[in-house]
Scaffold this motif. Structure first.
Motif, mmCIF file in Angstrom:
data_model
loop_
_atom_site.group_PDB
_atom_site.id
_atom_site.type_symbol
_atom_site.label_atom_id
_atom_site.label_comp_id
_atom_site.label_asym_id
_atom_site.label_seq_id
_atom_site.Cartn_x
_atom_site.Cartn_y
_atom_site.Cartn_z
ATOM 1 N N ILE A 275 0.846 -1.203 0.000
ATOM 2 C CA ILE A 275 0.000 0.000 0.000
ATOM 3 C C ILE A 275 0.881 1.252 0.000
ATOM 4 C CG2 ILE A 275 -1.582 1.355 1.473
ATOM 5 C CD1 ILE A 275 -2.808 -1.418 2.333
ATOM 6 N N ASP A 276 1.898 1.248 0.859
ATOM 7 C CA ASP A 276 2.804 2.407 0.918
ATOM 8 C C ASP A 276 3.546 2.586 -0.408
ATOM 9 O OD1 ASP A 276 1.985 2.783 3.473
ATOM 10 O OD2 ASP A 276 3.779 1.998 4.435
ATOM 11 N N ASN A 277 4.037 1.490 -0.953
ATOM 12 C CA ASN A 277 4.734 1.547 -2.258
ATOM 13 C C ASN A 277 3.851 2.198 -3.324
ATOM 14 O OD1 ASN A 277 6.917 0.169 -1.273
ATOM 15 N ND2 ASN A 277 6.489 -1.775 -2.306
ATOM 16 N N PHE A 278 2.618 1.748 -3.372
ATOM 17 C CA PHE A 278 1.720 2.204 -4.449
ATOM 18 C C PHE A 278 1.347 3.674 -4.264
ATOM 19 C CE2 PHE A 278 -2.558 2.141 -6.619
ATOM 20 C CZ PHE A 278 -2.027 2.069 -7.901
ATOM 21 N N GLN A 279 1.096 4.039 -3.007
ATOM 22 C CA GLN A 279 0.749 5.431 -2.705
ATOM 23 C C GLN A 279 1.911 6.348 -3.140
ATOM 24 O OE1 GLN A 279 -2.197 5.007 -0.804
ATOM 25 N NE2 GLN A 279 -2.792 7.138 -1.126
ATOM 26 N N TYR A 280 3.123 5.923 -2.797
ATOM 27 C CA TYR A 280 4.321 6.692 -3.138
ATOM 28 C C TYR A 280 4.468 6.784 -4.663
ATOM 29 C CZ TYR A 280 9.270 7.929 -3.459
ATOM 30 O OH TYR A 280 10.452 8.548 -3.767
ATOM 31 N N PHE A 281 4.333 5.634 -5.320
ATOM 32 C CA PHE A 281 4.454 5.559 -6.780
ATOM 33 C C PHE A 281 3.480 6.537 -7.455
ATOM 34 C CE2 PHE A 281 2.848 3.724 -10.744
ATOM 35 C CZ PHE A 281 4.013 3.568 -11.473
ATOM 36 N N MET A 282 2.219 6.498 -7.026
ATOM 37 C CA MET A 282 1.212 7.343 -7.675
ATOM 38 C C MET A 282 1.476 8.828 -7.410
ATOM 39 S SD MET A 282 -0.596 5.399 -9.508
ATOM 40 C CE MET A 282 -1.900 6.426 -10.114
ATOM 41 N N SER A 283 2.022 9.127 -6.232
ATOM 42 C CA SER A 283 2.253 10.538 -5.891
ATOM 43 C C SER A 283 3.381 11.140 -6.738
ATOM 44 C CB SER A 283 2.565 10.686 -4.405
ATOM 45 O OG SER A 283 3.865 10.198 -4.141
ATOM 46 N N LYS A 284 4.233 10.283 -7.289
ATOM 47 C CA LYS A 284 5.390 10.778 -8.059
ATOM 48 C C LYS A 284 5.202 10.665 -9.571
ATOM 49 C CE LYS A 284 8.124 11.441 -4.471
ATOM 50 N NZ LYS A 284 8.457 12.777 -4.040
ATOM 51 N N LEU A 285 4.194 9.923 -9.983
ATOM 52 C CA LEU A 285 4.002 9.699 -11.422
ATOM 53 C C LEU A 285 3.551 11.004 -12.098
ATOM 54 C CD1 LEU A 285 4.282 7.109 -13.131
ATOM 55 C CD2 LEU A 285 1.816 6.782 -12.892
ATOM 56 N N ASP A 286 4.067 11.263 -13.296
ATOM 57 C CA ASP A 286 3.780 12.513 -13.999
ATOM 58 C C ASP A 286 2.302 12.560 -14.433
ATOM 59 O OD1 ASP A 286 3.580 14.634 -15.716
ATOM 60 O OD2 ASP A 286 5.465 14.229 -16.769
ATOM 61 N N SER A 287 1.567 13.492 -13.813
ATOM 62 C CA SER A 287 0.116 13.540 -14.080
ATOM 63 C C SER A 287 -0.195 14.157 -15.449
ATOM 64 C CB SER A 287 -0.609 14.301 -12.976
ATOM 65 O OG SER A 287 -0.079 15.598 -12.895
ATOM 66 N N ASN A 288 0.823 14.701 -16.129
ATOM 67 C CA ASN A 288 0.578 15.170 -17.499
ATOM 68 C C ASN A 288 0.578 14.013 -18.490
ATOM 69 O OD1 ASN A 288 0.450 17.954 -16.919
ATOM 70 N ND2 ASN A 288 2.687 17.918 -16.621
ATOM 71 N N LYS A 289 1.298 12.956 -18.117
ATOM 72 C CA LYS A 289 1.411 11.810 -19.034
ATOM 73 C C LYS A 289 0.476 10.666 -18.680
ATOM 74 C CE LYS A 289 6.180 12.461 -20.424
ATOM 75 N NZ LYS A 289 7.560 12.346 -19.989
ATOM 76 N N TYR A 290 0.242 10.482 -17.377
ATOM 77 C CA TYR A 290 -0.486 9.287 -16.919
ATOM 78 C C TYR A 290 -1.713 9.680 -16.107
ATOM 79 C CZ TYR A 290 4.066 7.330 -18.099
ATOM 80 O OH TYR A 290 5.214 6.986 -18.773
ATOM 81 N N ILE A 291 -2.679 8.777 -16.072
ATOM 82 C CA ILE A 291 -3.865 9.008 -15.231
ATOM 83 C C ILE A 291 -3.452 8.799 -13.784
ATOM 84 C CG2 ILE A 291 -6.150 8.108 -14.623
ATOM 85 C CD1 ILE A 291 -6.659 7.535 -17.543
ATOM 86 N N THR A 292 -3.542 9.853 -12.987
ATOM 87 C CA THR A 292 -3.110 9.746 -11.583
ATOM 88 C C THR A 292 -4.242 10.065 -10.605
ATOM 89 O OG1 THR A 292 -2.316 12.011 -11.665
ATOM 90 C CG2 THR A 292 -0.666 10.284 -12.020
ATOM 91 N N ASP A 293 -5.398 10.476 -11.129
ATOM 92 C CA ASP A 293 -6.500 10.817 -10.210
ATOM 93 C C ASP A 293 -7.391 9.592 -9.940
ATOM 94 O OD1 ASP A 293 -7.433 10.751 -12.782
ATOM 95 O OD2 ASP A 293 -8.757 12.488 -12.568
ATOM 96 N N ILE A 294 -6.720 8.465 -9.710
ATOM 97 C CA ILE A 294 -7.437 7.231 -9.351
ATOM 98 C C ILE A 294 -7.821 7.328 -7.873
ATOM 99 C CG2 ILE A 294 -7.124 4.722 -9.082
ATOM 100 C CD1 ILE A 294 -4.964 4.925 -11.295
#
Ligand SMILES: Cc1ncc(COP(=O)(O)O)c(C=O)c1O
Length: 391
Positions: A275-294
């Motif tokens: 859970i921590d890994n995924f939360q961290y991953f999503m917080s750093k992923l470029d929201s201009n390129k990828y869907i991050t508002d999951i």
């Protein structure tokens, strides 16, 4: 050593699990190894962990799906079941093989579960159940979906094969539905090598599942009154061999249950890391390129979800080329390889208008998952993020 820099799954069975198995097999009197007391012990522990009264261990998540649909057919007849196209094949094949009618509903891009507006359009008076998939650890339930089922008296069946430990409003998913199905395949949050379970709070459904797990044999039921009635209705039959419905043998062995008993002890701690890994991953992923508002609330994930924001085949090819070069294992299409309605098993028999499934189509072409497992180091996650953001 794995040839992948990041494999889809690593170290899911450890030395402790193997030691438990060896201890079990090393008893002086060799225990019965077919479905027996260890399976019951695991079912009870599982029920405590999930919060469900009745639990039926089987030999795969697909067997859990098949058993649930078999029982639905036995109890309610040839009803309609609404199912998403983003799921595993057995969520659909279990409906078709049991002579039930699958009705398809597009997903949404916030939690990859049903699109509520479409759900309201495809429901009919013959709809008996919705077979919801919690995709890759993301909770797929909302108040509106629960309300929808309650108002229309539709059964909620949850496929939680990819989402052990995910929650909705603080309560584990899989404990909301009339029935819920889990897989313990190697690649999931916990494993029994192969295995699965059906969980429910409905006693009659449980009794039916017990029989249908074992060839449809009535003697597997534990409700004496129910059995007496079936025996009375079949005076010409030996009560040890009364088959109530055409069924299969979905039983687990004791060996799988022994591994499960060892694995379940580690499940919550391992999930916390994921859970921590995924939360961290999503917080750093470029929201201009990828869907991050999951919607990440309550997530419990064994895979990083990567979905392009814009539908670009050129960018898709770049992503896949880079991931291959960097030895990062991935699967395109999220759950089950993407749109099941595009698979030969389906399109041979059914005609579907794909424009009714725009979100599914997007994920099918532009979505991937990448392994997220407890021994995955932070440096590797940082490298992965850097690689993805620079494509
Ligand atoms: C959503 C979902 N349902 C069902 C299954 C089937 O589980 P199993 O592989 O244990 O048959 C899977 C498989 O991984 C899955 O992802």
């Amino acid at each position: 050593m794995s040839k992948f820099f990041i494999p889809l799954m690593d170290d899911n069975i450890d030395r402790g699990d193997i030691d438990c198995l060896i201890d079990f097999l090393n008893q002086e009197k060799i225990p019965k190894l077919t479905n027996g007391s260890k399976v019951i012990e695991f079912e009870n522990e599982w029920g405590e962990w999930l919060g469900t009264k009745y639990n039926i261990m089987v030999n795969s998540g697909s067997a859990a799906n098949e058993l649930t649909m078999l029982a639905l057919k036995y109890i309610y007849g040839e009803v309609e079941v609404i199912v998403p196209p983003l799921t595993w094949i057995s969520d659909i094949s279990s409906i078709i093989l049991n002579g039930l009618k699958p009705v398809f509903c597009d997903i949404n891009l916030k939690n990859f579960s049903f699109n509520l507006n479409r759900l309201k359009e495809v429901v009919t008076p013959n709809t008996k159940a919705i077979f919801l998939t919690h995709v890759l650890g993301i909770n797929g339930l909302t108040d509106e979906i629960l309300e929808f089922c309650k108002e229309r008296e539709i059964l909620l069946i949850e496929d939680v094969c990819e989402s052990h430990g995910a929650t909705f409003k603080g309560k584990k998913v899989g404990s909301y539905g009339f029935a819920s199905n889990f897989s313990f395949y190697f690649a999931h949050h916990m494993t029994t090598i192969e295995g699965g379970i059906v969980s429910t709070n409905d006693e009659y459904f449980y009794q039916v599942c017990r029989a249908l797990r074992s060839h449809g044999m009535m003697r597997e039921m534990t409700d004496e009154k129910l059995k007496e009635k079936i025996i009375d209705d079949n005076p010409d039959l030996n009560k040890d061999f009364i088959f109530i419905h055409p069924a299969h043998n979905f039983r687990s062995t004791e060996l799988n249950a022994v591994i499960g008993l060892s694995q379940i002890k580690k499940l919550d701690d391992n999930n916390k890391i994921r859970i921590d890994n995924f939360q961290y991953f999503m917080s750093k992923l470029d929201s201009n390129k990828y869907i991050t508002d999951i919607n990440l609330e309550g997530q419990s994930n064994y895979a990083f979800i990567v979905v392009l924001k814009e539908p670009s085949f050129v960018q898709r090819d770049r992503v896949e080329k880079t991931l291959k070069e960097e030895k990062i294992e991935f699967r395109r299409g999220l759950s089950g390889g993407g749109n099941q309605l595009r698979q030969p098993f389906f399109k041979k028999h059914y005609n579907i208008n794909h424009s009714e499934f725009p979100n599914m189509e997007h994920v099918h072409d532009f979505g991937w998952y990448i392994g997220n497992y407890p021994t995955l180091k932070k440096e590797k996650i940082n490298k992965l993020i850097e690689i993805l953001n620079n494509i």
